[in-house]
Design a protein around this motif. Structure first.
Motif, short mmCIF file in Angstrom:
data_model
loop_
_atom_site.label_atom_id
_atom_site.label_comp_id
_atom_site.label_asym_id
_atom_site.label_seq_id
_atom_site.Cartn_x
_atom_site.Cartn_y
_atom_site.Cartn_z
N ILE A 19 5.13 -11.98 13.61
CA ILE A 19 3.95 -12.82 13.37
C ILE A 19 3.87 -14.02 14.30
O ILE A 19 2.91 -14.79 14.24
N ILE A 20 4.87 -14.18 15.16
CA ILE A 20 4.73 -15.25 16.17
C ILE A 20 4.41 -14.67 17.55
O ILE A 20 4.34 -15.40 18.53
N GLN A 21 4.21 -13.36 17.60
CA GLN A 21 3.86 -12.74 18.89
C GLN A 21 2.41 -13.05 19.26
O GLN A 21 1.55 -13.15 18.40
N GLU A 22 2.18 -13.16 20.54
CA GLU A 22 0.81 -13.38 21.01
C GLU A 22 0.02 -12.08 20.98
O GLU A 22 0.59 -10.99 21.05
N GLU A 23 -1.26 -12.23 20.90
CA GLU A 23 -2.14 -11.06 20.91
C GLU A 23 -1.85 -10.22 22.15
O GLU A 23 -1.67 -10.74 23.24
N GLY A 24 -1.80 -8.91 21.94
CA GLY A 24 -1.59 -8.01 23.07
C GLY A 24 -0.15 -7.62 23.29
O GLY A 24 0.12 -6.70 24.07
N THR A 25 0.76 -8.27 22.63
CA THR A 25 2.17 -7.91 22.79
C THR A 25 2.46 -6.58 22.12
O THR A 25 1.99 -6.31 21.01
N GLU A 26 3.24 -5.75 22.78
CA GLU A 26 3.64 -4.49 22.15
C GLU A 26 4.91 -4.71 21.33
O GLU A 26 5.85 -5.35 21.81
N VAL A 27 4.88 -4.22 20.12
CA VAL A 27 6.04 -4.41 19.23
C VAL A 27 6.44 -3.09 18.58
O VAL A 27 5.64 -2.16 18.48
N ILE A 28 7.70 -3.05 18.16
CA ILE A 28 8.18 -1.93 17.35
C ILE A 28 8.54 -2.51 15.98
O ILE A 28 9.21 -3.55 15.89
N VAL A 29 8.07 -1.87 14.94
CA VAL A 29 8.32 -2.35 13.57
C VAL A 29 8.74 -1.18 12.70
O VAL A 29 8.15 -0.10 12.79
N GLU A 30 9.74 -1.43 11.86
CA GLU A 30 10.15 -0.41 10.90
C GLU A 30 9.85 -0.91 9.49
O GLU A 30 9.92 -2.11 9.24
N GLY A 31 9.56 0.00 8.60
CA GLY A 31 9.31 -0.42 7.23
C GLY A 31 8.91 0.75 6.36
O GLY A 31 8.81 1.89 6.82
N ALA A 32 8.72 0.44 5.07
CA ALA A 32 8.26 1.44 4.13
C ALA A 32 6.75 1.30 3.97
O ALA A 32 6.24 0.17 3.95
N ILE A 33 6.06 2.40 3.88
CA ILE A 33 4.61 2.32 3.68
C ILE A 33 4.33 1.88 2.25
O ILE A 33 4.60 2.60 1.30
N HIS A 34 3.82 0.67 2.13
CA HIS A 34 3.60 0.05 0.82
C HIS A 34 2.28 0.54 0.24
O HIS A 34 2.17 0.79 -0.95
N SER A 35 1.28 0.66 1.11
CA SER A 35 0.00 1.19 0.65
C SER A 35 -0.82 1.65 1.86
O SER A 35 -0.59 1.20 2.98
N ILE A 36 -1.73 2.55 1.61
CA ILE A 36 -2.64 3.05 2.64
C ILE A 36 -4.07 2.90 2.14
O ILE A 36 -4.37 3.33 1.02
N ARG A 37 -4.90 2.24 2.92
CA ARG A 37 -6.33 2.18 2.58
C ARG A 37 -7.06 2.92 3.68
O ARG A 37 -7.19 2.43 4.79
N ASN A 38 -7.49 4.14 3.35
CA ASN A 38 -8.07 5.03 4.34
C ASN A 38 -9.60 4.89 4.35
O ASN A 38 -10.27 5.17 3.36
N MET A 39 -10.17 4.41 5.49
CA MET A 39 -11.61 4.19 5.57
C MET A 39 -12.27 5.29 6.41
O MET A 39 -13.40 5.15 6.84
N GLY A 40 -11.54 6.33 6.72
CA GLY A 40 -12.11 7.40 7.53
C GLY A 40 -11.59 7.35 8.94
O GLY A 40 -10.50 7.85 9.23
N GLU A 41 -12.35 6.70 9.83
CA GLU A 41 -11.91 6.64 11.22
C GLU A 41 -10.85 5.58 11.45
O GLU A 41 -10.27 5.47 12.53
#
Lengths: 442, 442
Positions: A19-41
């Motif tokens: 959360i301190i990365q600047e916009e556009g930075t590529e990051v790798i993150v690991e975690g558990a999927i807490h929730s999915i809100r699927n809006m289609g596209e």
């Protein structure tokens, strides 16, 4: 030959870093999927990490996986680009480019853990502990508990205490009482320790000041909202005291330190749980008989038993001191001798009472402590006067033959203190895996 | 109303304060009389305090008490004047003016605790634990133990771990095995936990990284110099690992941190005990089968059982890595699957072996750890292949249905690590109140 040299920096980032990365930075993150809100596209895939949630965004044809391949509770490693997004937690989100599934669940989650408040009965929460605690608020409680335990140790180290580890299996009869779980130890009768009392006193003659944080076991047939049959006890014992008030002062110091620690390192959890920290700058103390009288007068309640405090009376004492002094804590001192164990020091001014105390927090006893007898002859005399046997106490008593300083200490119930700080109504809410008369699992 | 406001400064000084006072300063000191050397008109009265010894000097007609009134093991509060004296410990002594006896012993000390080395059998030391530990060197061992436990927690807090407290009483059969103490829990069969294994794994899905420092119970019928039936286990478990080596790295990091903590805060005890700290900058790791082969070749020893390490073999592995790499520690990896519990992750390259390890310290196993199975189906399959029942494991297994990251962890025997660091020959020397097949007291 190959060598391990210590912890290497991981490519994957933890939340505070992301959360301190600047916009556009590529990051790798690991975690558990807490929730999915699927809006289609587009779909919002919220990852749960140990420090909180991070919003990742799946967009059609932008990643290697279709949204249908992602399931809640799966563990993933994702690569993506950081974007500012004020509606996302922490104001940042990660636009997904690459998703690797680390593990898949085999069943849908039985609880809606992604809800802000987990709307489930206590029983169900306890039955499914490893799932219910994935809810952020449920989980946060145990960070608060961690802070208390950590505060206790850090404060006491700084005050010259030594940490000790004393055995939980002991010879039968050591401290007496019927409230002990019994077991067979290689064909010898043994019991589980209901407190480290004798051991910590024995170690005062060695280290002057000692503490222990560990489990204690009470075979009490209570099934109430405030009893556990196994709990974590924060114990200390200190020598060269001038008065039992030295012990109250040490406890007050611990509480002051811990409140500061909570503010400093656990602000996120305090906020999440809406906790208002109690004022521990000064804690009133009042004699047991005086407390009974004050409450009886103010709330027009008859004193039924002058030698005992009923739970309702404790609650009223809490109420009284809140109303009169805006105090959440109160030390109730000079408990009647007949209600205290034989090692409690009687008040020389009136031996019907002891130089002991309980600490009440919002009307609930969270600590019992006091000055102990340090003179061998006085101790033996009291044991005889009570008609008790010295059997099983030989090595404890021997300690006093060889000199012991005036000393005292206390035991704090970690779960009870946590419960009151959280404002919970049931101590089981403040225990990861509670043990009560009916619960032995999980 | 009266209030407690926290710890007040005491008039009596602790040792570090006394020894920085200028000559002529009047001080008050409390302590236990460690020894008296009576020269007639003058006597050296050595006080024992938690930080060490301080020499006080009694002179005829200079104080309120005759030397005959002072006894070894009495606890006193003295007032006197600081003098520089290079032959005294810390170069300072206190010339006595006023002595207050806080408590008197009722029997002469049964052990010569004031000797530099306590010349007593281990059995006697353990029988009289509250006296034998008053010897400074005996006592110092447990400050070293404190440092290890403290280092473990401090390091892991900083690495994002959450401290947990898991129950020690559990339902029968949870982890299987015959090495468990049994008890009756309100008429239900129960056992004492032989490790927090299942609980810490269940909590990885909640906190990602967890640790616990607490007692574990093993009803093993071993009576050796390295076994205890109750000991303190330092456990951690961490999610999102890339390999079991991540766990070895975390342990190496803990050791590095703790060595620095010892140097910083426990230099006095290190010196007193003559401890040379091991080098933990890099720790070699070697496969189980390769370690066996190396030792067999170098020391001309037949491999009798390719699937097990005998204690003598562990010692030789320690010797080999000391000789070849000047290493006190070595990770032995890839233990045979049949020797590891069902939750151990098999090596995908060869499932006769596991992605697990032991850490040997001077030829003694002090840690067992490894990667665990995180996939529900793989876990169930392995349980079935072993002909085990799922009974008592339901809630543990359910955890995996709802998704778990790749994870692993370890357990460190606190007393064993302390013992090896101290260079002691018997683990009982590194336990305050050991429990073995024959010892249940004190």
């Amino acid at each position: 030959m190959e060598f391990v040299t210590g912890v290497k920096e991981k490519e994957a980032m933890e939340l505070p870093e992301v959360i301190i990365q600047e916009e556009g930075t590529e990051v790798i993150v690991e975690g558990a999927i807490h929730s999915i809100r699927n809006m289609g596209e587009i779909a919002f895939v919220i990852l749960r990490k140990r420090d909180g949630l991070i919003q990742t965004v799946w967009e059609e044809n932008k990643t290697n996986l279709d949204i249908s391949e992602l399931k809640e509770a799966a563990c993933v490693s994702v690569k993506g680009v950081v974007k500012d997004e004020e509606r996302a937690p922490h104001g940042k989100e990660v636009r997904l480019e690459q998703i690797t599934i680390l593990s898949q669940p085999t069943a849908p989650l039985p609880l809606a853990i992604d809800k802000w408040k987990l709307n489930t009965s206590l029983e169900t929460k306890l039955d499914m502990r490893s799932v219910s605690l994935r809810n952020l608020k449920e989980r946060a409680r145990f960070k608060i508990q961690e802070a208390i335990c950590r505060g206790f140790r850090e404060y006491l180290y700084a005050q010259g205490f030594t940490e000790i580890h004393t055995p939980k299996i002991g010879a039968k009869g050591a401290e007496g009482g019927s409230n002990m779980f019994k077991l067979s130890y290689f064909h010898t009768p043994a019991v589980l320790a209901q407190s480290p009392q004798f051991y910590k006193q024995m170690m005062v003659g060695v280290f002057d000041r000692v503490f222990e944080t560990g489990p204690v076991f009470r075979a009490e047939k209570h099934n109430t909202r405030r009893h556990l049959n196994e709990y974590t006890s924060l114990d200390f014992e200190m020598g060269y005291i001038d008065s039992f008030l030295d012990i109250c002062e040490m406890e007050t110091g611990f509480l002051q330190y811990t409140i500061e620690l909570l503010k400093k390192d656990y602000a996120k959890e305090l906020k999440m749980l809406g906790i208002t920290l109690p004022n521990v700058e000064k804690i009133p103390y009042v004699r047991f008989d005086e407390a009974k009288r004050l409450v009886s007068e103010k709330y027009n309640r008859k004193i039924r038993n002058p030698f005992d405090l009923e739970p309702e009376e404790e609650e009223l004492i809490g109420k009284y001191f809140k109303e009169e002094y805006d105090a959440d804590f109160v030390f109730v001192t000079h408990y009647p001798s007949k209600k205290r164990p034989m090692y409690a020091m009687d008040d020389p001014a009136d031996d019907r009472y002891t130089l002991s105390f309980d600490l009440l927090f919002k009307g609930l006893e969270i600590t019992t402590g006091g000055q102990r007898i340090h003179d061998y002859n006085m101790l033996v005399e009291k044991i005889e006067k009570r008609g008790m046997s010295q059997e099983g106490m030989e090595q404890y008593l021997d300690t006093f033959k060889y000199g012991m300083p005036p000393h005292g200490g206390l035991g704090i119930g970690l779960e009870r203190l946590t419960m009151q700080l959280l404002g919970e109504d049931n101590v089981r809410e403040a225990c990861l895996f509670p043990r009560d008369m009916k619960r032995l699992e999980p």
